[in-house]
Design a protein around this motif. Structure first.
Motif, PDB file in Angstrom:
ATOM      1  N   ASP A   1       0.856  -1.177   0.000  1.00 38.09           N
ATOM      2  CA  ASP A   1       0.000   0.000   0.000  1.00 38.09           C
ATOM      3  C   ASP A   1       0.897   1.233   0.000  1.00 38.09           C
ATOM      4  O   ASP A   1       2.067   1.152   0.407  1.00 38.09           O
ATOM      5  CB  ASP A   1      -0.902   0.019   1.238  1.00 38.09           C
ATOM      6  N   PRO A   2       0.402   2.386  -0.432  1.00 39.89           N
ATOM      7  CA  PRO A   2       1.203   3.610  -0.318  1.00 39.89           C
ATOM      8  C   PRO A   2       1.681   3.791   1.121  1.00 39.89           C
ATOM      9  O   PRO A   2       0.900   3.654   2.059  1.00 39.89           O
ATOM     10  CB  PRO A   2       0.216   4.704  -0.728  1.00 39.89           C
ATOM     11  N   LEU A   3       2.966   4.077   1.270  1.00 42.88           N
ATOM     12  CA  LEU A   3       3.552   4.155   2.607  1.00 42.88           C
ATOM     13  C   LEU A   3       4.358   5.430   2.815  1.00 42.88           C
ATOM     14  O   LEU A   3       4.305   6.035   3.880  1.00 42.88           O
ATOM     15  CB  LEU A   3       4.440   2.928   2.844  1.00 42.88           C
ATOM     16  N   TYR A   4       5.087   5.843   1.782  1.00 44.51           N
ATOM     17  CA  TYR A   4       5.980   6.992   1.920  1.00 44.51           C
ATOM     18  C   TYR A   4       5.425   8.211   1.181  1.00 44.51           C
ATOM     19  O   TYR A   4       4.538   8.094   0.333  1.00 44.51           O
ATOM     20  CB  TYR A   4       7.371   6.625   1.402  1.00 44.51           C
ATOM     21  N   ASP A   5       5.976   9.374   1.479  1.00 43.54           N
ATOM     22  CA  ASP A   5       5.455  10.627   0.927  1.00 43.54           C
ATOM     23  C   ASP A   5       5.435  10.635  -0.598  1.00 43.54           C
ATOM     24  O   ASP A   5       4.491  11.144  -1.208  1.00 43.54           O
ATOM     25  CB  ASP A   5       6.290  11.813   1.425  1.00 43.54           C
ATOM     26  N   PHE A   6       6.464  10.076  -1.227  1.00 51.76           N
ATOM     27  CA  PHE A   6       6.561  10.163  -2.685  1.00 51.76           C
ATOM     28  C   PHE A   6       5.537   9.282  -3.401  1.00 51.76           C
ATOM     29  O   PHE A   6       5.365   9.389  -4.613  1.00 51.76           O
ATOM     30  CB  PHE A   6       7.981   9.798  -3.151  1.00 51.76           C
ATOM     31  N   GLU A   7       4.837   8.408  -2.668  1.00 49.55           N
ATOM     32  CA  GLU A   7       3.874   7.487  -3.272  1.00 49.55           C
ATOM     33  C   GLU A   7       2.520   7.562  -2.571  1.00 49.55           C
ATOM     34  O   GLU A   7       1.729   6.624  -2.632  1.00 49.55           O
ATOM     35  CB  GLU A   7       4.419   6.057  -3.196  1.00 49.55           C
ATOM     36  N   VAL A   8       2.259   8.682  -1.926  1.00 50.80           N
ATOM     37  CA  VAL A   8       1.118   8.773  -1.021  1.00 50.80           C
ATOM     38  C   VAL A   8      -0.230   8.625  -1.734  1.00 50.80           C
ATOM     39  O   VAL A   8      -1.205   8.164  -1.136  1.00 50.80           O
ATOM     40  CB  VAL A   8       1.178  10.098  -0.226  1.00 50.80           C
TER      41      VAL A   8
END
Length: 203
Positions: free
Chosen positions: A78-85
């Motif tokens: 699942d999206p986890l970090y800021d760049f893939e939010v």
């Protein structure tokens, strides 16, 4: 998150009393069977899910109905970090290494200049690909050149395939939906960096 996207589809008329439509994209197959099963990744917003089956005839309507009803059990990333939010999606077929299955995927974030697509990397267990071993907490690479920032869709690097020659991993990607490009990374260095970022159960 999944309920949020379901509501978005409802707002634009893709959900009504008779229809329950989901946007399924970014389907990739593993290059070989794992423990006697085909393994496939796909993306129902906003994450990446995993499907395992013994033969193509297994992919019946009932199979997919059960998969959708229990979708949370099949979420790989699942999206986890800021760049893939915003959302993520698989790139090319996973790459088998001694350390595990390397997957190169894309992650999307909304910024003041609009959506930006980044390339990202994660490592899955070799015998149990539903288990995430490691994941980079930052992009593998991002739009930086003019032809990646300006095109049909701006600010996009979209990995779609790869080739390994010795230690050189070539990642082929779409740039701004207008060009095809390739990036080269050291496979050994990438795996070493991934092993510094063990997930500890996070997906």
């Amino acid at each position: 998150k999944y309920y949020h996207y379901y509501n978005l589809f409802a707002q634009i008329g893709l959900v009504d009393e008779k229809n329950r439509l989901l946007r399924d994209k970014d389907i990739v197959l593993f290059p070989r069977k794992v423990n006697g099963k085909f393994v496939m990744l796909h993306r129902i917003w906003p994450g990446i899910q995993i499907v395992q089956f013994e033969k193509w005839e297994d992919l019946t309507k009932a199979f997919w109905e059960d998969h959708i009803k229990n979708l949370t059990e099949y979420i790989l990333l699942d999206p986890l970090y800021d760049f893939e939010v915003n959302y993520i999606g698989a790139g090319g077929p996973p790459i088998e290494t001694e350390e595990g299955w390397l997957i190169i995927y894309h992650g999307v974030c909304e910024t003041h200049i609009g959506k930006t697509y980044h390339a990202a990397a994660a490592l899955l267990d070799l015998e149990n690909p539903a288990k995430v071993i490691a994941r980079l907490p930052y992009p593998l690479f991002s739009p930086s050149q003019k032809w990646e920032k300006e095109g049909v869709v701006n600010h996009v690097v979209f990995p779609t395939g790869s080739a390994l020659f010795g230690d050189d991993l070539y990642i082929y990607y779409g740039a701004a939906d207008k060009h095809i490009a390739v990036a080269r990374v050291s496979m050994s260095q990438l795996l070493s960096e991934l092993k510094k970022n063990v997930t500890h159960g996070k997906t």
